[in-house]
Design an enzyme around this catalytic site. Structure first.
Site, PDB file in Angstrom:
ATOM      1  N   TYR A 142       0.971  -1.213  -0.123  1.00 13.82           N
ATOM      2  CA  TYR A 142       0.097   0.007  -0.052  1.00 13.82           C
ATOM      3  C   TYR A 142       0.906   1.295  -0.123  1.00 13.82           C
ATOM      4  O   TYR A 142       0.453   2.198  -0.292  1.00 13.82           O
ATOM      5  CB  TYR A 142      -0.962  -0.028   1.182  1.00 13.82           C
ATOM      6  CG  TYR A 142      -2.173  -0.520   0.752  1.00 13.82           C
ATOM      7  CD1 TYR A 142      -2.318  -1.929   0.369  1.00 13.82           C
ATOM      8  CD2 TYR A 142      -3.241  -0.085   1.392  1.00 13.82           C
ATOM      9  CE1 TYR A 142      -3.500  -2.602   0.371  1.00 13.82           C
ATOM     10  CE2 TYR A 142      -4.563  -0.554   1.233  1.00 13.82           C
ATOM     11  CZ  TYR A 142      -4.786  -1.675   0.569  1.00 13.82           C
ATOM     12  OH  TYR A 142      -5.926  -2.407   0.566  1.00 13.82           O
ATOM     13  N   LYS A 193       3.592 -15.523   1.886  1.00 16.77           N
ATOM     14  CA  LYS A 193       3.399 -15.980   0.537  1.00 16.77           C
ATOM     15  C   LYS A 193       4.923 -16.275   0.615  1.00 16.77           C
ATOM     16  O   LYS A 193       5.706 -16.042  -0.497  1.00 16.77           O
ATOM     17  CB  LYS A 193       2.963 -15.137  -0.624  1.00 16.77           C
ATOM     18  CG  LYS A 193       2.745 -15.559  -2.039  1.00 16.77           C
ATOM     19  CD  LYS A 193       1.680 -16.774  -2.067  1.00 16.77           C
ATOM     20  CE  LYS A 193       1.616 -17.454  -3.210  1.00 16.77           C
ATOM     21  NZ  LYS A 193       0.721 -18.615  -3.419  1.00 16.77           N
ATOM     22  N   ASP A 225      -3.027 -18.067  -0.110  1.00 15.49           N
ATOM     23  CA  ASP A 225      -3.868 -18.638  -0.967  1.00 15.49           C
ATOM     24  C   ASP A 225      -4.636 -19.957   0.105  1.00 15.49           C
ATOM     25  O   ASP A 225      -5.964 -19.944   0.227  1.00 15.49           O
ATOM     26  CB  ASP A 225      -3.701 -19.293  -2.117  1.00 15.49           C
ATOM     27  CG  ASP A 225      -2.314 -19.946  -1.943  1.00 15.49           C
ATOM     28  OD1 ASP A 225      -1.616 -20.106  -1.031  1.00 15.49           O
ATOM     29  OD2 ASP A 225      -1.729 -20.611  -3.183  1.00 15.49           O
ATOM     30  N   ASP A 249      -6.168  -7.064   4.095  1.00 14.36           N
ATOM     31  CA  ASP A 249      -7.415  -6.581   3.365  1.00 14.36           C
ATOM     32  C   ASP A 249      -8.151  -7.548   2.861  1.00 14.36           C
ATOM     33  O   ASP A 249      -9.653  -7.357   3.241  1.00 14.36           O
ATOM     34  CB  ASP A 249      -6.811  -5.634   2.274  1.00 14.36           C
ATOM     35  CG  ASP A 249      -8.140  -4.713   1.800  1.00 14.36           C
ATOM     36  OD1 ASP A 249      -8.849  -4.313   2.299  1.00 14.36           O
ATOM     37  OD2 ASP A 249      -8.115  -4.737   0.245  1.00 14.36           O
ATOM     38  N   ASP A 253     -11.929  -8.857   4.672  1.00 15.25           N
ATOM     39  CA  ASP A 253     -13.147  -9.112   4.147  1.00 15.25           C
ATOM     40  C   ASP A 253     -13.987 -10.540   4.220  1.00 15.25           C
ATOM     41  O   ASP A 253     -15.203 -10.831   4.242  1.00 15.25           O
ATOM     42  CB  ASP A 253     -13.274  -8.697   2.544  1.00 15.25           C
ATOM     43  CG  ASP A 253     -13.584  -7.201   2.545  1.00 15.25           C
ATOM     44  OD1 ASP A 253     -13.251  -6.400   3.396  1.00 15.25           O
ATOM     45  OD2 ASP A 253     -14.008  -6.674   1.422  1.00 15.25           O
TER      46      ASP A 253
HETATM   47  C1  IPM Z   1     -10.105  -1.541   4.133  1.00 17.11           C
HETATM   48  C2  IPM Z   1     -10.386  -0.794   2.810  1.00 17.11           C
HETATM   49  C3  IPM Z   1      -9.423   0.289   2.610  1.00 17.11           C
HETATM   50  C4  IPM Z   1      -8.209  -0.472   2.642  1.00 17.11           C
HETATM   51  C5  IPM Z   1      -9.675   1.234   1.321  1.00 17.11           C
HETATM   52  C6  IPM Z   1     -10.996   1.813   1.323  1.00 17.11           C
HETATM   53  C7  IPM Z   1      -8.526   2.148   1.305  1.00 17.11           C
HETATM   54  O1  IPM Z   1     -10.638  -1.596   1.840  1.00 17.11           O
HETATM   55  O2  IPM Z   1     -10.412  -0.872   5.129  1.00 17.11           O
HETATM   56  O3  IPM Z   1     -10.173  -2.679   4.124  1.00 17.11           O
HETATM   57  O4  IPM Z   1      -7.874  -1.181   1.444  1.00 17.11           O
HETATM   58  O5  IPM Z   1      -7.511  -0.807   3.409  1.00 17.11           O
HETATM   59 MG    MG Z   2     -10.889  -3.765   2.505  1.00 15.98          MG
END
Ligand code: IPM
Ligand code: MG
Length: 362
Positions: A142, A193, A225, A249, A253
């Site tokens: 990032y 990885k 993975d 990230d 999710d």
């Molecule tokens: C998160 C989001 C952020 C990230 C974006 C919106 C910058 O996806 O907080 O997970 O990738 O960190």
């Molecule tokens: Mg995110």
């Protein structure tokens, strides 16, 4: 009576309404335990861009620097999608992480038993789920340099992003994850990885060294993975997962959706001083903003994390968490988690009931 200074950054869309409920719940639970809160609002995201031309104005950073913690709503919306990258609302998130060195992004995924049917996985796969993704937040791909898009020839461009990690950065996040694991389920899985990336080789070596400091924690290492696959196959095997910025990230999710509703999940971004920015995992949901339809529970659970991690007020945190569980047990549901026979409520109705329960007055 202790008093805490909280920066309130509602941002855009449903961020406004869910943060308002989280704030009321904090006040209600705090009053019960002699904890007072002073709230000061700051601009961030698209709302800040519209007012000042910047998604993260300097005043907002200054406000955070003089506060004990920040309660953050959500940022973004289609009207800001076409802006250049440095003006987009998401820069508020990345800028706060970087400027305040919020190196640890804590993302719990907890299954509330009354909602077990809401998951897309079978109840027996997710019942009792309680895992924590610890994601590194201020380095990795990032933020690595060089980055950019350059022209190679008149019809060919090249994009470059760079993944970097230093020993110190890895050690800091992995150590924090071990500390958290040692007061939770005493299991830690470090994800990398290593079979392909040099970043992975260094990550695994340093994580292995830190593991030596925590003999009471059962440690494992997994390729990213495989970790993604294992999260869907058998998520109950995990307690704490620690990983780098981009893998975290994605995996967070994935972990969040195991619980069925992203409207339930809280998160924290903390630094070495204890300051943290606390935020619901969900986004701004422009389609339902301002209609009293949003689920405030993620924001309220973020307020509980704020009490636990930045204020070290486990009493207030537990009261808030218990109030959320009680409201769900009573059958209250916002539309995202509605099930037949449940009592439909809006954002304010859910927040008000949780406030009353957290205050101990009903
Ligand atoms: C998160 C989001 C952020 C990230 C974006 C919106 C910058 O996806 O907080 O997970 O990738 O960190
Ligand atoms: Mg995110």
């Amino acid at each position: 009576m202790s008093s805490y200074q909280i920066a309130v950054l509602p941002g855009d869309g449903i961020g406004q309404e869910v943060v308002a409920q989280a704030r009321s719940v904090l006040e209600a639970a705090g009053a019960r335990f002699g904890a007072g809160f002073e709230f000061e609002e700051g601009l961030c995201g698209g709302a800040a861009y519209d007012a000042t031309g910047e998604p993260l104005p300097e005043e907002t950073l200054t406000l955070c620097r003089r506060s004990d913690a920040g309660l953050f709503g959500a940022v973004g919306g289609p009207q800001w999608d076409a802006l250049p990258r440095d003006k987009r609302p998401e820069q508020a998130i990345l800028g706060l992480r970087k400027e305040l060195n919020l190196f640890a992004n804590l993302r719990p995924a907890v299954m509330f038993d009354p909602l077990v049917e809401a998951s897309s996985l079978k109840p027996e796969v997710v019942r009792g789920l309680d895992l924590l993704v610890v994601r590194e937040g201020v380095s990795g791909i990032y933020f690595g340099q060089p980055r950019g898009i350059e022209w190679l020839s008149p019809d060919e461009e090249k994009a470059v992003d760079t993944m970097t990690y230093t020993t110190g950065e890895i050690r800091q996040i992995v150590r924090l994850a071990f500390e958290l694991a040692s007061v939770r389920g005493k299991k830690l899985c470090s994800v990398d990885k290593e079979n392909v990336l040099d970043n992975g080789r260094l990550w695994r070596r340093v994580a292995g060294d830190v593991a030596g400091e925590f003999p009471e924690v059962e440690t494992s290492h997994m390729y990213v993975d495989n970790a993604a696959m294992q999260l869907i196959r058998d998520p109950l095997q995990f307690d704490v997962i620690v990983t780098g910025n981009m893998f975290g990230d994605i995996l967070s999710d994935c972990a969040s959706m195991l619980t069925g509703s992203i409207g339930m999940l809280a998160s924290a971004n903390v630094n070495e001083t204890g300051f943290g920015r606390y935020e619901a995992v969900h986004g701004t949901a422009p389609d339902i903003a301002g209609q009293d339809k949003a689920n405030p529970i993620a924001a309220i659970m973020s307020a509980a994390m704020l009490c636990r991690y930045s204020l070290k007020r486990v009493d207030v945190a537990e009261a808030i968490e218990a109030a959320v569980a009680a409201a769900l047990d009573e059958g209250l549901r916002t539309s995202d988690i509605h099930t037949p026979g449940a009592t439909a409520v809006g954002c304010a109705g859910m927040g008000e009931r949780i406030s009353a329960l957290a205050a101990g007055t009903s």
